[in-house]
Design an enzyme around this catalytic site. Sequence first.
Site, mmCIF file in Angstrom:
data_model
loop_
_atom_site.group_PDB
_atom_site.id
_atom_site.type_symbol
_atom_site.label_atom_id
_atom_site.label_comp_id
_atom_site.label_asym_id
_atom_site.label_seq_id
_atom_site.Cartn_x
_atom_site.Cartn_y
_atom_site.Cartn_z
ATOM 1 N N GLN A 189 -6.753 -19.212 16.493
ATOM 2 C CA GLN A 189 -5.715 -19.149 17.672
ATOM 3 C C GLN A 189 -5.215 -20.720 17.739
ATOM 4 O O GLN A 189 -5.409 -21.425 18.611
ATOM 5 C CB GLN A 189 -6.374 -18.735 18.862
ATOM 6 C CG GLN A 189 -7.014 -17.326 18.889
ATOM 7 C CD GLN A 189 -7.685 -16.923 20.151
ATOM 8 O OE1 GLN A 189 -7.076 -16.975 21.165
ATOM 9 N NE2 GLN A 189 -9.020 -16.604 20.096
ATOM 10 N N LYS A 284 -0.777 -10.629 1.481
ATOM 11 C CA LYS A 284 -1.427 -9.572 2.019
ATOM 12 C C LYS A 284 -0.578 -9.363 3.601
ATOM 13 O O LYS A 284 0.231 -10.157 4.073
ATOM 14 C CB LYS A 284 -2.762 -9.780 2.496
ATOM 15 C CG LYS A 284 -3.265 -10.673 3.427
ATOM 16 C CD LYS A 284 -4.731 -11.137 3.680
ATOM 17 C CE LYS A 284 -4.765 -12.341 4.629
ATOM 18 N NZ LYS A 284 -6.260 -12.336 5.061
ATOM 19 N N ASP A 310 -11.221 -20.180 0.114
ATOM 20 C CA ASP A 310 -10.865 -20.067 1.668
ATOM 21 C C ASP A 310 -11.686 -20.846 2.472
ATOM 22 O O ASP A 310 -12.813 -21.476 2.261
ATOM 23 C CB ASP A 310 -10.992 -18.706 1.908
ATOM 24 C CG ASP A 310 -9.992 -18.161 3.039
ATOM 25 O OD1 ASP A 310 -9.375 -19.004 3.681
ATOM 26 O OD2 ASP A 310 -9.831 -16.848 3.197
#
Length: 402
Positions: A189, A284, A310
Amino acid sequence: MKLACTSTLWWFIRTSGGNRTHTILLSLDFESSASTNSATEAKGLQSYKILLIRKIKISVLSFSNPNNCLNLHLLKIQGTKNLDKNYTGMPYQVPEPKIFACSQSRILGEKIAASYGMELGNVHFSRFSDGEYQPSFEESIRGTRIFIIGSTNPSSENLMEMLLMIDAAKRASARHITAVIPYYGWARQDRKDKPRVPIAAKLIAKMLEAAGATRIITMDLHADQIQGFFEKPVDHLYASTLFLPYLRSLNLDNLTIASPDMGGSKRAYAYSRALQSDVVICYKQRAKANVISHMELIGDVTDKNVVLVDDLVDTAGTLTKAADLMMERGALSVRAITTHALLSGNAYEKIENSKLLELIVTDSIPIQPKSDKIRVLSCADLFADVMHRVHNNTSIASKFLM
């Protein structure tokens, strides 16, 4: 009876402001006389009077605006008769730091402390029946630098533990409080991606600073820009320090680095430059959080050994879908390296049933390797080395491999 003597007093003033530590060396030479009378002689007492200040010498080793000082330590060195008057060194020894860990990261904390060369500090958590808890340092930390180790991944108790320990250390007069956060939770976030949502990554940065943290050490933030949410110094480490040597040890032919999404393309390109390999990217689309509706591959993986890169793996949906897609497109093998292994939900089941050959992660978050495909590389030595360099004010540039 009067006796004349010459004395030298030395002061060392150490200050901290911003991300710098400054030292002032000041020496004061003066002549004094000792006078006694029959009354004081009987009691073995002497009275002193300064006759003449001969010289004041100030040697500034490093100093900036004194108004920005966070701490001021004035140390008067006793027994200076053995010191040369022209001595400009600094005999003052910086106290050894102390290392503590939040309850969730205690295993990693013990590894880091052992690598640093000391034992983990003693902190006790008192817990109430309603779930409230209170940390207590069971040893003095006054005037010392302390490192508090703890990842802030959900649940929120992990973050709350860190905040309470920082506040307790501040109130116990610790000189420096460094929050060592291997995994900076809530970092996804980091921006408003739709109306009426919080920026949790910045909120937590402000909470850590308000609690009293004077420095942050973390690894592989979800977005590098999160460093800008802090006003305090942030040492952002890269797990490539661990992963690159491991990948080179595999001696893979036709190696190709892949990003499982567009957001990780920068990271994938960095690995490809270091390994001198090709790079491909997956595109994606999500139906909702943790649910992928569509994925496409940009690039050719035919007869290639692919390594997906990642920063974290949560439900493992993206990694496993990307691995299956690449095997369908002709890849010889697919591995994945991810720094933070959240592995929530049915992640272990997805990994076992996927065509991933191996998943390499760090121990930034405590995990239970329920799959033979998971290999854990410890980040303890990396953090211990950086903590040692931070404490001794030496460069950590060599730890930034990317």
